[in-house]
Design a protein around this motif. Sequence first.
Motif, PDB file in Angstrom:
ATOM      1  N   UNK A  20       0.834  -1.203   0.000  1.00 59.31           N
ATOM      2  CA  UNK A  20       0.000   0.000   0.000  1.00 59.31           C
ATOM      3  C   UNK A  20       0.871   1.256   0.000  1.00 59.31           C
ATOM      4  N   UNK A  21       1.898   1.263   0.847  1.00 59.07           N
ATOM      5  CA  UNK A  21       2.787   2.431   0.950  1.00 59.07           C
ATOM      6  C   UNK A  21       3.524   2.685  -0.360  1.00 59.07           C
ATOM      7  N   UNK A  22       4.013   1.617  -1.018  1.00 57.25           N
ATOM      8  CA  UNK A  22       4.720   1.758  -2.295  1.00 57.25           C
ATOM      9  C   UNK A  22       3.808   2.339  -3.373  1.00 57.25           C
ATOM     10  N   UNK A  23       2.579   1.836  -3.425  1.00 55.69           N
ATOM     11  CA  UNK A  23       1.635   2.332  -4.428  1.00 55.69           C
ATOM     12  C   UNK A  23       1.286   3.792  -4.155  1.00 55.69           C
ATOM     13  N   UNK A  24       1.076   4.136  -2.893  1.00 50.16           N
ATOM     14  CA  UNK A  24       0.730   5.508  -2.544  1.00 50.16           C
ATOM     15  C   UNK A  24       1.871   6.476  -2.857  1.00 50.16           C
ATOM     16  N   UNK A  25       3.095   6.085  -2.571  1.00 49.16           N
ATOM     17  CA  UNK A  25       4.252   6.943  -2.863  1.00 49.16           C
ATOM     18  C   UNK A  25       4.435   7.156  -4.371  1.00 49.16           C
ATOM     19  N   UNK A  26       4.077   6.127  -5.170  1.00 46.33           N
ATOM     20  CA  UNK A  26       4.222   6.249  -6.627  1.00 46.33           C
ATOM     21  C   UNK A  26       3.197   7.156  -7.270  1.00 46.33           C
ATOM     22  N   UNK A  27       2.139   7.477  -6.538  1.00 45.65           N
ATOM     23  CA  UNK A  27       1.077   8.332  -7.094  1.00 45.65           C
ATOM     24  C   UNK A  27       1.532   9.773  -7.238  1.00 45.65           C
ATOM     25  N   UNK A  28       2.239  10.287  -6.262  1.00 50.98           N
ATOM     26  CA  UNK A  28       2.525  11.717  -6.187  1.00 50.98           C
ATOM     27  C   UNK A  28       3.412  12.186  -7.333  1.00 50.98           C
ATOM     28  N   UNK A  29       3.012  13.327  -7.884  1.00 50.57           N
ATOM     29  CA  UNK A  29       3.699  13.898  -9.035  1.00 50.57           C
ATOM     30  C   UNK A  29       4.370  15.202  -8.602  1.00 50.57           C
ATOM     31  N   UNK A  30       5.595  15.054  -8.112  1.00 49.49           N
ATOM     32  CA  UNK A  30       6.325  16.219  -7.626  1.00 49.49           C
ATOM     33  C   UNK A  30       7.802  15.855  -7.551  1.00 49.49           C
ATOM     34  N   UNK A  31       8.643  16.867  -7.411  1.00 51.16           N
ATOM     35  CA  UNK A  31      10.082  16.632  -7.249  1.00 51.16           C
ATOM     36  C   UNK A  31      10.675  15.791  -8.361  1.00 51.16           C
ATOM     37  N   UNK A  32      11.258  14.647  -7.979  1.00 47.90           N
ATOM     38  CA  UNK A  32      11.942  13.792  -8.944  1.00 47.90           C
ATOM     39  C   UNK A  32      10.992  13.314 -10.047  1.00 47.90           C
TER      40      UNK A  32
END
Length: 352
Positions: A20-32
């Motif tokens: 769940x944490x990996x999928x949630x972190x991959x959603x965000x579109x910012x920085x790198x």
Amino acid sequence: MIDFRKLFVLPKEEDEETTFTEIQEGIFFRGHNLWLLVISMGIACVGLNTNSSAAVIGAMLISPLMGPIVGAAFGLSIGNRHLIRLGIVNWILMIVVAIFSSTMYFLISPFHSETAQLESFKTATIFDCFLAILGGFAWFLGIVRKEAIKVIAGVAVSTACIPPLCTAGFGIANGNWEYFWGGFYYYLINCFFIGVGTFILSIILGYQKYYLKKNKVRNLKTYLLISLISAVILFPSILLTKKKWDLEKLKERSDNYIKSIKTNHPELAIIKYETFEDKGQNFLKVTVLNDSITLSKKTLNDHDNMVKDIHLIWQYAPRQENNQNPEVKNLQTQISALQEAIEQLKSQNNIN
């Protein structure tokens, strides 16, 4: 003794919270992720513009386009509205940035020709839908493994999310709406069916049961909605697949016809031919080296009897084109020599 039940089982190498944490972190579109998207769009645009498949593949490997898609689909499968909202918002933001970047590149670029690479990403068929849903399966299987980099990289290349968006940007920059709508539809079916693959596999692996109680009514409504949207999205791809199939069959029949013509009528020096469809009718344009002096239009039209449902368009090769092509020029010399030889034989027969 082989235990076939264990052979096909899909064990989770990570616990549910980690996935769940990996999928949630991959959603965000910012920085790198933001800068990786802009850079990958630039690489893909250069590759499409210069017809470089290596550059296009490299761009697909580094692009972060699939995170929001997988996140929204996973959120739908487990009933997490926050995850769905995050995925959709970031997905739309990615589309806007990607199309803006590609449009700016093609506006600045001095090359505006329609390359083979651009052409290949403007028409999506039903096979691309199947490829996307299989990519969704592979992506989610990669996520639940501890080492998922190779799988996710392979999915990124096979489903090709980024080149269609570049193609859409090319269409906007050049005012070519066929490329814009074709590229955007290609991207849309990739996103949707990657999401469908993720949705199905997350339920099969039991994530829905882990995060919420089973609700048959809710699940049925969700399944019906996904099925309905899938049918609507699939319909244009089915039509495009049929059109592509018809063109392939037309080309195959035209190739066979040209082979027969060359065998049965060697006096026709065919230098090129092309097939096309216009208003539901099939056409075959044949360019011959002969000119109207050596071969009349009536003689050319007499060869149309071999195909009834394909309209033939005969044309003589332009003289300017003939002069510029060494092979054509050589053939012309041979024809002229044969004509002179025939005239000499006629003269000798008349004298005798």
